[in-house]
Design a protein around this motif. Structure first.
Motif, PDB file in Angstrom:
ATOM      1  N   GLU A 133       2.751 -14.861 -65.764  1.00 21.90           N
ATOM      2  CA  GLU A 133       1.415 -15.167 -66.269  1.00 21.90           C
ATOM      3  C   GLU A 133       1.262 -14.708 -67.706  1.00 21.90           C
ATOM      4  N   GLU A 134       1.823 -13.561 -68.033  1.00 25.33           N
ATOM      5  CA  GLU A 134       1.832 -13.063 -69.400  1.00 25.33           C
ATOM      6  C   GLU A 134       3.261 -12.693 -69.771  1.00 25.33           C
ATOM      7  N   GLY A 135       3.668 -13.004 -70.975  1.00 28.57           N
ATOM      8  CA  GLY A 135       5.022 -12.692 -71.401  1.00 28.57           C
ATOM      9  C   GLY A 135       5.857 -13.935 -71.597  1.00 28.57           C
ATOM     10  N   SER A 136       7.084 -13.738 -72.006  1.00 25.91           N
ATOM     11  CA  SER A 136       7.963 -14.850 -72.334  1.00 25.91           C
ATOM     12  C   SER A 136       8.723 -15.354 -71.111  1.00 25.91           C
ATOM     13  N   THR A 137       9.245 -16.552 -71.220  1.00 18.64           N
ATOM     14  CA  THR A 137      10.018 -17.169 -70.147  1.00 18.64           C
ATOM     15  C   THR A 137      11.403 -16.534 -70.056  1.00 18.64           C
ATOM     16  N   ASP A 138      11.829 -16.263 -68.847  1.00 18.96           N
ATOM     17  CA  ASP A 138      13.141 -15.674 -68.596  1.00 18.96           C
ATOM     18  C   ASP A 138      14.080 -16.768 -68.095  1.00 18.96           C
ATOM     19  N   TYR A 139      15.272 -16.863 -68.716  1.00 19.52           N
ATOM     20  CA  TYR A 139      16.249 -17.872 -68.329  1.00 19.52           C
ATOM     21  C   TYR A 139      17.442 -17.196 -67.657  1.00 19.52           C
ATOM     22  N   ARG A 140      17.885 -17.797 -66.559  1.00 14.31           N
ATOM     23  CA  ARG A 140      18.978 -17.219 -65.787  1.00 14.31           C
ATOM     24  C   ARG A 140      19.958 -18.326 -65.392  1.00 14.31           C
ATOM     25  N   PHE A 141      21.240 -18.018 -65.479  1.00 13.43           N
ATOM     26  CA  PHE A 141      22.295 -18.963 -65.126  1.00 13.43           C
ATOM     27  C   PHE A 141      23.197 -18.321 -64.070  1.00 13.43           C
ATOM     28  N   SER A 142      23.599 -19.098 -63.080  1.00 14.43           N
ATOM     29  CA  SER A 142      24.392 -18.530 -61.997  1.00 14.43           C
ATOM     30  C   SER A 142      25.372 -19.560 -61.449  1.00 14.43           C
ATOM     31  N   ALA A 143      26.364 -19.060 -60.736  1.00 15.94           N
ATOM     32  CA  ALA A 143      27.356 -19.906 -60.081  1.00 15.94           C
ATOM     33  C   ALA A 143      27.838 -19.201 -58.822  1.00 15.94           C
ATOM     34  N   SER A 144      28.150 -19.968 -57.789  1.00 13.97           N
ATOM     35  CA  SER A 144      28.680 -19.421 -56.539  1.00 13.97           C
ATOM     36  C   SER A 144      29.867 -20.266 -56.091  1.00 13.97           C
ATOM     37  N   TYR A 145      30.879 -19.575 -55.568  1.00 13.37           N
ATOM     38  CA  TYR A 145      32.088 -20.248 -55.092  1.00 13.37           C
ATOM     39  C   TYR A 145      32.480 -19.677 -53.737  1.00 13.37           C
ATOM     40  N   ASN A 146      32.837 -20.553 -52.824  1.00  9.32           N
ATOM     41  CA  ASN A 146      33.270 -20.165 -51.485  1.00  9.32           C
ATOM     42  C   ASN A 146      34.741 -20.508 -51.304  1.00  9.32           C
ATOM     43  N   HIS A 147      35.552 -19.498 -51.019  1.00 10.81           N
ATOM     44  CA  HIS A 147      36.968 -19.718 -50.737  1.00 10.81           C
ATOM     45  C   HIS A 147      37.173 -19.635 -49.226  1.00 10.81           C
ATOM     46  N   GLN A 148      37.459 -20.788 -48.616  1.00 14.70           N
ATOM     47  CA  GLN A 148      37.578 -20.857 -47.169  1.00 14.70           C
ATOM     48  C   GLN A 148      38.933 -20.332 -46.707  1.00 14.70           C
ATOM     49  N   LEU A 149      38.905 -19.480 -45.674  1.00 16.18           N
ATOM     50  CA  LEU A 149      40.121 -18.949 -45.061  1.00 16.18           C
ATOM     51  C   LEU A 149      40.323 -19.643 -43.720  1.00 16.18           C
ATOM     52  N   GLN A 150      41.022 -19.026 -42.805  1.00 12.10           N
ATOM     53  CA  GLN A 150      41.257 -19.653 -41.516  1.00 12.10           C
ATOM     54  C   GLN A 150      39.969 -19.698 -40.693  1.00 12.10           C
ATOM     55  N   GLY A 151      39.793 -20.797 -39.939  1.00 12.50           N
ATOM     56  CA  GLY A 151      38.599 -20.936 -39.120  1.00 12.50           C
ATOM     57  C   GLY A 151      37.343 -20.910 -39.959  1.00 12.50           C
ATOM     58  N   ASN A 152      36.370 -20.091 -39.546  1.00 20.27           N
ATOM     59  CA  ASN A 152      35.128 -19.928 -40.296  1.00 20.27           C
ATOM     60  C   ASN A 152      35.177 -18.793 -41.298  1.00 20.27           C
ATOM     61  N   ASP A 153      36.291 -18.074 -41.382  1.00 21.55           N
ATOM     62  CA  ASP A 153      36.398 -16.946 -42.298  1.00 21.55           C
ATOM     63  C   ASP A 153      36.328 -17.421 -43.747  1.00 21.55           C
ATOM     64  N   TYR A 154      35.745 -16.603 -44.614  1.00 18.96           N
ATOM     65  CA  TYR A 154      35.657 -16.973 -46.018  1.00 18.96           C
ATOM     66  C   TYR A 154      35.517 -15.740 -46.890  1.00 18.96           C
TER      67      TYR A 154
END
Length: 261
Positions: A133-154
């Motif tokens: 409501e008051e103050g400057s706009t904050d910008y954020r950048f992100s990334a997510s990566y999933n490395h799949q192992l055997q079965g449902n493991d990751y």
């Protein structure tokens, strides 16, 4: 780091075949008592997904990167003030992801919007702008990566930063199924906030897909213990305790009821 060497050893324990449950609506009612200030925190929140989410075995464990359109809302009350939040994510057919969130209490409100791209089922990038409501706009950048192992493991990895690199961080989560319908999760995070370095670790052990215990610890010597049990496929009760090794008066007790449908 010990975490790195634990992964292969745990994975050798094997992955048992499990029957996945599916849910679309998640709700939680939580009450916390902060002992040193004699304050109580109450919260209720819910999220609805427009398609079914499959469990990975435990009834509260799902894929690392969400890819399902959803809406959410929450309310909490602390120290005589009310806090509200509403938001959602939309996953388009062209892999674009649009998100929005609005939070408000008696003194302020913040509006945030985001745009992301699902590069693949295992990789997503996002950009977000948050305007208080008051103050400057904050910008954020992100990334997510999933490395799949055997079965449902990751093994999952996430990283974020603001546009001026005043704060940034990385985190990782490991999920594995063990023998006899048992599971484990391990998490670690590293953050840099205006020149202050922080780290935190978490671990959860599942005796079955319905019962688990967990611990956490961070650089500031805060720690927590919790236990969670699903009485059936829809309802769970969780109890938690948190404190600080240097400040014995800093105790927090919590109890929550979760509903999944």
């Amino acid at each position: 780091m010990m975490f790195k060497y634990l992964l292969p050893a745990i994975a050798l324990a094997g992955s048992a075949a499990v029957t996945a449950e599916e849910y679309q609506l998640f709700t939680e009612l939580r009450a916390s008592h902060i002992d040193y200030s004699s304050d109580n925190l109450w919260s209720v929140n819910g999220t609805y997904f427009f398609d079914k989410k499959q469990t990975l075995g435990p009834l509260d464990q799902f894929e690392y990167i969400n890819k399902v359109t959803n809406v959410s809302a929450g309310f909490s009350r602390y120290d005589g003030e009310n806090f509200w939040t509403v938001g959602g994510e939309y996953f388009a057919e062209n892999n674009l992801v649009v998100s929005a969130r609005f939070t408000e209490n008696a003194d302020f409100h913040t509006t945030s919007v985001g745009l992301g791209y699902l590069v693949s089922d295992n990789f997503i990038v996002r950009a977000q702008a948050a305007k208080p409501e008051e103050g400057s706009t904050d910008y954020r950048f992100s990334a997510s990566y999933n490395h799949q192992l055997q079965g449902n493991d990751y093994v999952g990895f996430s990283a974020y930063t603001d546009d001026e690199f005043d704060y940034y961080g990385i985190s990782s989560k490991y999920f594995a199924s063990l023998n006899d319908d048992r599971y484990i999760t391990l998490g670690v995070s590293l953050d840099e906030l205006n020149g202050n370095s922080l780290w935190g670790t978490t671990a959860d052990y599942y005796f079955s897909k319905m019962t688990s215990v967990g611990v956490s610890y961070d650089k500031n010597d805060n720690y927590s213990l919790n236990a969670k049990h699903f009485f059936n496929q829809n309802w769970a009760l969780e109890a938690g305790f948190g404190s600080n090794t240097d400040t014995s008066d800093a105790k927090v007790y919590s109890l929550s009821v979760t509903g999944q449908f």
